[in-house]
Design a protein around this motif. Structure first.
Motif, PDB file in Angstrom:
ATOM      1  N   VAL A  99     -13.835  53.945  58.887  1.00 15.09           N
ATOM      2  CA  VAL A  99     -13.294  55.242  59.647  1.00 15.09           C
ATOM      3  C   VAL A  99     -14.289  55.647  60.627  1.00 15.09           C
ATOM      4  CG1 VAL A  99     -11.988  57.010  59.681  1.00 15.09           C
ATOM      5  CG2 VAL A  99     -11.030  55.280  58.365  1.00 15.09           C
ATOM      6  N   LEU A 100     -15.333  56.049  59.886  1.00 12.09           N
ATOM      7  CA  LEU A 100     -16.252  56.758  60.732  1.00 12.09           C
ATOM      8  C   LEU A 100     -16.850  56.036  61.796  1.00 12.09           C
ATOM      9  CD1 LEU A 100     -18.395  58.393  57.422  1.00 12.09           C
ATOM     10  CD2 LEU A 100     -16.684  59.499  58.855  1.00 12.09           C
ATOM     11  N   ILE A 101     -17.121  54.616  61.557  1.00 13.86           N
ATOM     12  CA  ILE A 101     -17.562  53.734  62.701  1.00 13.86           C
ATOM     13  C   ILE A 101     -16.548  53.845  63.676  1.00 13.86           C
ATOM     14  CG2 ILE A 101     -18.074  51.509  63.494  1.00 13.86           C
ATOM     15  CD1 ILE A 101     -19.362  51.120  60.448  1.00 13.86           C
ATOM     16  N   GLY A 102     -15.372  53.503  63.417  1.00 15.15           N
ATOM     17  CA  GLY A 102     -14.074  53.361  64.273  1.00 15.15           C
ATOM     18  C   GLY A 102     -13.875  54.676  65.126  1.00 15.15           C
ATOM     19  N   SER A 103     -13.868  55.623  64.480  1.00 12.07           N
ATOM     20  CA  SER A 103     -13.660  57.182  65.017  1.00 12.07           C
ATOM     21  C   SER A 103     -14.888  57.493  66.138  1.00 12.07           C
ATOM     22  CB  SER A 103     -13.511  58.146  63.871  1.00 12.07           C
ATOM     23  OG  SER A 103     -12.572  57.964  63.077  1.00 12.07           O
ATOM     24  N   TRP A 104     -16.115  57.138  65.488  1.00  8.43           N
ATOM     25  CA  TRP A 104     -17.166  57.176  66.603  1.00  8.43           C
ATOM     26  C   TRP A 104     -17.085  56.516  67.771  1.00  8.43           C
ATOM     27  CZ3 TRP A 104     -21.204  54.307  68.375  1.00  8.43           C
ATOM     28  CH2 TRP A 104     -22.321  54.943  69.064  1.00  8.43           C
ATOM     29  N   LEU A 105     -16.570  55.358  67.692  1.00  9.90           N
ATOM     30  CA  LEU A 105     -16.566  54.420  68.849  1.00  9.90           C
ATOM     31  C   LEU A 105     -15.477  54.718  69.828  1.00  9.90           C
ATOM     32  CD1 LEU A 105     -16.683  50.884  67.149  1.00  9.90           C
ATOM     33  CD2 LEU A 105     -18.444  51.913  68.726  1.00  9.90           C
ATOM     34  N   VAL A 106     -14.545  55.354  69.379  1.00  7.29           N
ATOM     35  CA  VAL A 106     -13.407  55.865  70.213  1.00  7.29           C
ATOM     36  C   VAL A 106     -13.798  56.932  70.957  1.00  7.29           C
ATOM     37  CG1 VAL A 106     -10.921  57.265  69.943  1.00  7.29           C
ATOM     38  CG2 VAL A 106     -11.309  55.215  68.409  1.00  7.29           C
ATOM     39  N   THR A 107     -14.794  57.705  70.601  1.00  5.64           N
ATOM     40  CA  THR A 107     -15.326  58.945  71.378  1.00  5.64           C
ATOM     41  C   THR A 107     -16.313  58.400  72.299  1.00  5.64           C
ATOM     42  OG1 THR A 107     -17.097  59.412  69.907  1.00  5.64           O
ATOM     43  CG2 THR A 107     -15.008  60.609  69.469  1.00  5.64           C
ATOM     44  N   GLN A 108     -16.649  56.921  72.355  1.00  5.67           N
ATOM     45  CA  GLN A 108     -17.706  56.420  72.995  1.00  5.67           C
ATOM     46  C   GLN A 108     -17.149  55.462  74.095  1.00  5.67           C
ATOM     47  OE1 GLN A 108     -20.955  57.663  72.761  1.00  5.67           O
ATOM     48  NE2 GLN A 108     -19.913  59.231  71.265  1.00  5.67           N
ATOM     49  N   VAL A 109     -16.403  54.847  73.786  1.00  7.78           N
ATOM     50  CA  VAL A 109     -15.820  53.504  74.489  1.00  7.78           C
ATOM     51  C   VAL A 109     -14.813  53.931  75.787  1.00  7.78           C
ATOM     52  CG1 VAL A 109     -16.339  51.922  72.606  1.00  7.78           C
ATOM     53  CG2 VAL A 109     -14.002  52.820  72.980  1.00  7.78           C
ATOM     54  N   ASN A 110     -14.543  53.061  76.650  1.00 12.14           N
ATOM     55  CA  ASN A 110     -13.500  53.206  77.652  1.00 12.14           C
ATOM     56  C   ASN A 110     -12.389  52.829  76.910  1.00 12.14           C
ATOM     57  OD1 ASN A 110     -11.895  52.071  79.761  1.00 12.14           O
ATOM     58  ND2 ASN A 110     -13.694  52.778  80.812  1.00 12.14           N
ATOM     59  N   GLY A 111     -11.058  53.449  77.355  1.00 18.89           N
ATOM     60  CA  GLY A 111      -9.896  53.632  76.890  1.00 18.89           C
ATOM     61  C   GLY A 111      -9.236  52.057  77.045  1.00 18.89           C
TER      62      GLY A 111
END
Length: 272
Positions: A99-111
């Motif tokens: 979750v921590l990795i995925g949540s951080w990725l959401v704030t960084q990647v293109n939708g």
């Protein structure tokens, strides 16, 4: 008051989303996120939000709505003895890492990447509902290494696309000869482990898109949260009672077709 009147169509649509998600969750046993994310994705675009921003906000808002609904679900399943807390103790830390990795990725990647991932997961989930066998593939759960990989994958992919534990956890467990009723109850607890930290990260760390709809903080649309949650919680038991009167299996097949069309449409919007 004037602001509410000006945006009454948005609020009405968000409330309808809560009703729809609650009824389907209770009627078919599907997680609210698999319903809420695509509805919000298309709804936000109707109000001049770009597809990329719409997917980011839909993902984060969906995870926020899962927090209170999963708590309610845990209480209901726990009273029937269907939450495997022993398994949660084994899986919990690995889910949280994912979750921590995925949540951080959401704030960084293109939708766009999240839209592709959701479209793929939605389509595969629909195929599983339509064609999936109820027979277990394996005799038992794998060892600690295998379970840690399963748990971290559930946390990672669920947080990336805004769904709770049910969509991925239940099939994984039942494929390993795990009792279906316990898989569903345990998935509710998994949903809380996924949604709470993910929603907090996306609320506090996510950067609000310039074209975000009214009431968006970080990546979470609080207007959507307020409109959806009470109605989802209220209508889920109604959906569950309807399941006893209607042919839930046939309705699940219909939902699977709708979900497949939705997933394909989300993918098509990006590539065509």
């Amino acid at each position: 008051m004037d602001l509410l009147i000006e945006n009454w169509t948005t609020i009405a649509a968000l409330m309808a989303t809560g009703v729809f998600a609650g009824l389907l969750a209770g009627l078919l046993g599907v997680g609210g996120g698999i319903v809420i994310v695509p509805v919000l994705y298309f709804l936000f675009q109707a109000f001049n939000v770009s597809p990329e921003s719409a997917m980011l906000i839909a993902t984060a808002t969906s995870l926020a709505t899962i927090v209170p609904t999963s708590i309610s679900s845990i209480r209901a399943h726990r009273s029937k003895g269907n939450v495997d807390f022993t398994l949660i103790k084994v899986w919990g830390m690995f889910i949280l890492i994912g979750v921590l990795i995925g949540s951080w990725l959401v704030t960084q990647v293109n939708g766009q990447w999240l839209t592709v991932l959701f479209g793929v997961i939605a389509t595969l989930s629909a195929f599983n509902m339509l064609l999936g066998s109820k027979k277990a593939i394996f005799d038992d759960l794998p060892g600690k290494a295998g379970q840690s990989a399963m748990a971290s994958s559930v946390g990672l992919f669920s947080s990336l696309v805004g769904i709770g534990g049910g969509t991925l956890t239940v099939p994984m467990l039942t494929f390993c000869n795990y009792p279906a009723h316990k898989a569903i109850g345990t998935a509710a607890a998994v949903g809380l482990i996924i949604s709470l930290p993910a929603a907090i990260i996306m609320l506090l760390v996510g950067q609000t898109p310039v074209d975000a709809p009214l009431g968006t903080f970080g990546l979470v649309n609080l207007v959507g949260f307020i409109c959806i949650v009470p109605l989802t919680v209220f209508f889920a038991p109604i959906g569950a009672s309807l399941a006893n009167k209607l042919d839930a299996q046939k309705l699940k097949k219909v939902f699977a077709v709708v979900l497949m069309i939705t997933g394909i449409r989300m993918l098509a919007q990006l590539f065509f």
